[in-house]
Design a protein around this motif. Sequence first.
Motif, PDB file in Angstrom:
ATOM      1  N   ASP A 286     -25.877  43.630 -39.440  1.00  0.00           N
ATOM      2  CA  ASP A 286     -25.802  43.568 -40.889  1.00  0.00           C
ATOM      3  C   ASP A 286     -24.350  43.664 -41.345  1.00  0.00           C
ATOM      4  O   ASP A 286     -23.748  44.720 -41.208  1.00  0.00           O
ATOM      5  N   PRO A 287     -23.757  42.577 -41.846  1.00  0.00           N
ATOM      6  CA  PRO A 287     -24.380  41.299 -42.176  1.00  0.00           C
ATOM      7  C   PRO A 287     -24.262  40.242 -41.072  1.00  0.00           C
ATOM      8  O   PRO A 287     -24.693  39.110 -41.277  1.00  0.00           O
ATOM      9  N   TYR A 288     -23.668  40.597 -39.931  1.00  0.00           N
ATOM     10  CA  TYR A 288     -23.431  39.598 -38.887  1.00  0.00           C
ATOM     11  C   TYR A 288     -24.330  39.855 -37.684  1.00  0.00           C
ATOM     12  O   TYR A 288     -24.231  40.893 -37.035  1.00  0.00           O
ATOM     13  N   LYS A 289     -25.177  38.895 -37.371  1.00  0.00           N
ATOM     14  CA  LYS A 289     -26.087  39.029 -36.241  1.00  0.00           C
ATOM     15  C   LYS A 289     -25.564  38.341 -34.979  1.00  0.00           C
ATOM     16  O   LYS A 289     -26.083  38.563 -33.887  1.00  0.00           O
ATOM     17  N   GLY A 290     -24.537  37.486 -35.125  1.00  0.00           N
ATOM     18  CA  GLY A 290     -24.052  36.671 -34.012  1.00  0.00           C
ATOM     19  C   GLY A 290     -24.430  35.228 -34.249  1.00  0.00           C
ATOM     20  O   GLY A 290     -25.571  34.920 -34.623  1.00  0.00           O
ATOM     21  N   MET A 291     -23.460  34.331 -34.019  1.00  0.00           N
ATOM     22  CA  MET A 291     -23.689  32.918 -34.293  1.00  0.00           C
ATOM     23  C   MET A 291     -23.913  32.129 -33.002  1.00  0.00           C
ATOM     24  O   MET A 291     -24.496  32.623 -32.060  1.00  0.00           O
ATOM     25  N   GLU A 292     -23.391  30.921 -32.944  1.00  0.00           N
ATOM     26  CA  GLU A 292     -23.766  29.966 -31.910  1.00  0.00           C
ATOM     27  C   GLU A 292     -23.459  30.435 -30.493  1.00  0.00           C
ATOM     28  O   GLU A 292     -24.273  30.243 -29.575  1.00  0.00           O
ATOM     29  N   LEU A 293     -22.292  31.038 -30.266  1.00  0.00           N
ATOM     30  CA  LEU A 293     -21.938  31.428 -28.899  1.00  0.00           C
ATOM     31  C   LEU A 293     -22.834  32.544 -28.382  1.00  0.00           C
ATOM     32  O   LEU A 293     -23.070  32.641 -27.171  1.00  0.00           O
ATOM     33  N   ILE A 294     -23.346  33.368 -29.280  1.00  0.00           N
ATOM     34  CA  ILE A 294     -24.313  34.392 -28.890  1.00  0.00           C
ATOM     35  C   ILE A 294     -25.686  33.752 -28.680  1.00  0.00           C
ATOM     36  O   ILE A 294     -26.380  34.010 -27.699  1.00  0.00           O
ATOM     37  N   ARG A 295     -26.069  32.899 -29.626  1.00  0.00           N
ATOM     38  CA  ARG A 295     -27.371  32.230 -29.525  1.00  0.00           C
ATOM     39  C   ARG A 295     -27.486  31.415 -28.240  1.00  0.00           C
ATOM     40  O   ARG A 295     -28.505  31.454 -27.539  1.00  0.00           O
ATOM     41  N   ALA A 296     -26.432  30.656 -27.934  1.00  0.00           N
ATOM     42  CA  ALA A 296     -26.485  29.735 -26.798  1.00  0.00           C
ATOM     43  C   ALA A 296     -26.390  30.435 -25.450  1.00  0.00           C
ATOM     44  O   ALA A 296     -26.858  29.893 -24.445  1.00  0.00           O
ATOM     45  N   ASN A 297     -25.792  31.614 -25.416  1.00  0.00           N
ATOM     46  CA  ASN A 297     -25.494  32.240 -24.126  1.00  0.00           C
ATOM     47  C   ASN A 297     -26.230  33.545 -23.856  1.00  0.00           C
ATOM     48  O   ASN A 297     -26.196  34.039 -22.729  1.00  0.00           O
ATOM     49  N   GLY A 298     -26.884  34.086 -24.859  1.00  0.00           N
ATOM     50  CA  GLY A 298     -27.608  35.331 -24.664  1.00  0.00           C
ATOM     51  C   GLY A 298     -29.047  35.092 -24.230  1.00  0.00           C
ATOM     52  O   GLY A 298     -29.833  34.495 -24.961  1.00  0.00           O
ATOM     53  N   ALA A 299     -29.392  35.538 -23.030  1.00  0.00           N
ATOM     54  CA  ALA A 299     -30.755  35.409 -22.505  1.00  0.00           C
ATOM     55  C   ALA A 299     -30.996  36.599 -21.583  1.00  0.00           C
ATOM     56  O   ALA A 299     -30.919  36.479 -20.353  1.00  0.00           O
ATOM     57  N   PRO A 300     -31.242  37.775 -22.158  1.00  0.00           N
ATOM     58  CA  PRO A 300     -31.308  38.990 -21.337  1.00  0.00           C
ATOM     59  C   PRO A 300     -32.354  38.959 -20.234  1.00  0.00           C
ATOM     60  O   PRO A 300     -32.148  39.569 -19.180  1.00  0.00           O
TER      61      PRO A 300
END
Length: 292
Positions: free
Chosen positions: A222-236
Amino acid sequence: MTETVPGVLSVSGESQQRLPLIFDSPHSGTQYPPEFNHAADPALLRQAEDTHVADLWAGAMAHGAVLLEAHFPRSFVDANRAPDDIDPDAITGSYPAPLNPSVKSRLGIGLCWTRVPPAGGAMYDRPLTAEEVADRVARYHRPYQARLRGLLDDAHARWGAVWHINCHSMKQFASAMSTQDRGTERPDFVLGDRDGTACEAGLTEAVRLFLVARGYTVAVNDPYKGMELIRANGAPAQGRHSMQIEVNRKLYMNEITREPNAGYPTLKACFTALAAHLADHVETRLKRTAAE
């Protein structure tokens, strides 16, 4: 040894890497390409930069991590956006792929910025062409994203897991170009893990507790959840852990002049200590996995 692609990126610490811990700073670039051809006041445009962020995290390499940084400015083309995140109404000509603008594009801060901080004035005195945007993606955006992915893939192949810290800075107060109400004051740090979907929960909590123990105010997603580099590379579930760290610029620099302030050495020392803390976290996780 540092690997450098002139005007695009540099990678430091890879030859001494001893842990699957990768830091990247996609918005700290200060080398403005001559083909930018904007109509903005350069002093205002610099407010888009995460100025000094890569240097603040440089101590991470002493703890076995790797640091990737962009040299081009985010306002030219944003390495932390998807390659289709641009408003088709903001460009002329036929773009070679479908476009999928996000809320960031509507604010003028998508793949190629069309608004100038902090008030949101026009970036150009003309529309961008589809050819210009495609060229920026090919020469700057794609190489950065590919190099990051390569670093993460290499570490994952070598150790069976990888931890990625996406490093940013934020204005002290929300501007007219923010998703927040203008003038909203930000905390010292915002940690983003896309609501717990981009990394193990223990990583976010380890960073939060470290910073809180040092007297900083910390928000999560809040307010930043993470953008493209987090979305594309995060896969726990696959052993790929990505989180974003936003630091308030008031802690280390003058937002107008971009010069470091008196707090710079303290924050840099804090980040070096945090990198050591993260290295311990990674080593612990690797040992636990090996013992299972």
